[in-house]
Design a protein around this motif. Structure first.
Motif, short mmCIF file in Angstrom:
data_model
loop_
_atom_site.label_atom_id
_atom_site.label_comp_id
_atom_site.label_asym_id
_atom_site.label_seq_id
_atom_site.Cartn_x
_atom_site.Cartn_y
_atom_site.Cartn_z
N VAL A 20 0.82 -1.21 0.00
CA VAL A 20 0.00 0.00 0.00
C VAL A 20 0.86 1.26 0.00
O VAL A 20 0.44 2.30 -0.52
CB VAL A 20 -0.97 -0.02 1.21
CG1 VAL A 20 -1.75 1.26 1.33
CG2 VAL A 20 -1.93 -1.20 1.07
N LEU A 99 -8.12 5.96 4.21
CA LEU A 99 -8.78 4.69 3.86
C LEU A 99 -7.80 3.72 3.21
O LEU A 99 -7.83 2.52 3.49
CB LEU A 99 -9.97 4.95 2.94
CG LEU A 99 -11.11 5.77 3.55
CD1 LEU A 99 -12.17 6.06 2.50
CD2 LEU A 99 -11.70 5.05 4.73
N LEU A 100 -6.95 4.25 2.35
CA LEU A 100 -5.93 3.41 1.73
C LEU A 100 -4.93 2.91 2.78
O LEU A 100 -4.50 1.75 2.75
CB LEU A 100 -5.22 4.18 0.61
CG LEU A 100 -4.37 3.40 -0.36
CD1 LEU A 100 -5.17 2.29 -1.03
CD2 LEU A 100 -3.79 4.32 -1.41
N LEU A 103 -6.53 0.13 4.61
CA LEU A 103 -6.48 -1.09 3.80
C LEU A 103 -5.14 -1.80 3.99
O LEU A 103 -5.08 -3.02 4.13
CB LEU A 103 -6.70 -0.76 2.33
CG LEU A 103 -6.56 -1.94 1.35
CD1 LEU A 103 -7.68 -2.94 1.58
CD2 LEU A 103 -6.57 -1.43 -0.08
N GLY A 104 -4.05 -1.03 4.04
CA GLY A 104 -2.73 -1.61 4.28
C GLY A 104 -2.64 -2.25 5.64
O GLY A 104 -2.04 -3.32 5.81
N VAL A 106 -5.18 -3.49 7.46
CA VAL A 106 -6.00 -4.70 7.49
C VAL A 106 -5.30 -5.84 6.76
O VAL A 106 -5.24 -6.97 7.27
CB VAL A 106 -7.40 -4.42 6.88
CG1 VAL A 106 -8.18 -5.71 6.66
CG2 VAL A 106 -8.17 -3.47 7.76
N SER A 107 -4.76 -5.55 5.58
CA SER A 107 -4.07 -6.63 4.85
C SER A 107 -2.82 -7.09 5.60
O SER A 107 -2.51 -8.29 5.60
CB SER A 107 -3.72 -6.18 3.43
OG SER A 107 -2.83 -5.09 3.46
N THR A 138 -1.23 3.03 7.77
CA THR A 138 -2.23 3.91 8.37
C THR A 138 -1.59 5.22 8.82
O THR A 138 -2.14 6.30 8.61
CB THR A 138 -2.92 3.23 9.57
OG1 THR A 138 -3.59 2.07 9.09
CG2 THR A 138 -3.92 4.15 10.23
#
Length: 184
Positions: A20, A99-100, A103-104, A106-107, A138
């Protein structure tokens, strides 16, 4: 110019943050390019452009008819459209940044839990590197959004100021407060 140690430092940062971080880097380039473009337009290009429009309006003989008022409204509308160009895109990109980053995270956490499930080991030291790798995107996304938010607000305030000034200057140049034949 970037030397080898700086390139290695960037490579290490990208590796630590996962897939990300490069996406956030590209997003940051686009976002800051738009912010810099808006500041350049407002501070350098816009004053000349607005002065040309005001001079054009000043040269009109008819400034009080219905047609003249509609032309004035058109000038104000075009001026506002030029000033507000890219502002909504900047706000959307600012909203995408955290948000991106999330995503990083969470992954990255999914990868940490996958390692725990495969190895059966829940050693805190072994997981700390994975958690660091998961939370870094984040942090990057939030820092990017917060810094850009300040400049986005500054641009919006300048747009409001210059838009009002343009309308006021057209009003002064047209004696718009004097109604023809005393009728609205």
């Amino acid at each position: 110019m970037l030397n080898e140690s700086m390139i290695a430092l960037f490579q290490q940062f990208f590796d630590q943050g996962g897939k990300v971080i490069p996406a956030l880097f590209v997003l940051a380039l686009i976002l800051w390019s738009l912010i810099i473009e808006r500041f350049y337009f407002i501070k350098v290009t816009y004053p000349k452009l607005s002065q040309r429009q005001i001079d054009h309006w000043s040269q009109r003989k008819d400034k009080r008819s219905w047609n003249a008022h509609k032309i004035r409204e058109l000038l104000i509308s075009k001026n506002n459209a030029r000033l507000n160009l890219w502002l909504s895109s900047i706000r959307v990109l600012i909203a995408i940044c955290p948000l991106l980053g999330l995503l990083g995270t969470v992954s990255g956490m999914v990868a940490v839990f996958d390692v725990i499930a495969v190895t059966g080991n829940s050693d805190a030291k072994a997981m700390s590197a994975g958690i660091y790798k998961a939370t870094l995107p984040t942090m990057v996304g939030l820092c990017l959004a917060l810094s850009a938010l300040y400049f986005s607000h500054s641009i919006k305030q300048l747009v409001l100021k210059y838009s009002a000034q343009f309308e006021d200057r057209l009003t002064i140049r047209s004696n718009i407060h004097q109604h023809p034949q005393g009728v609205l």
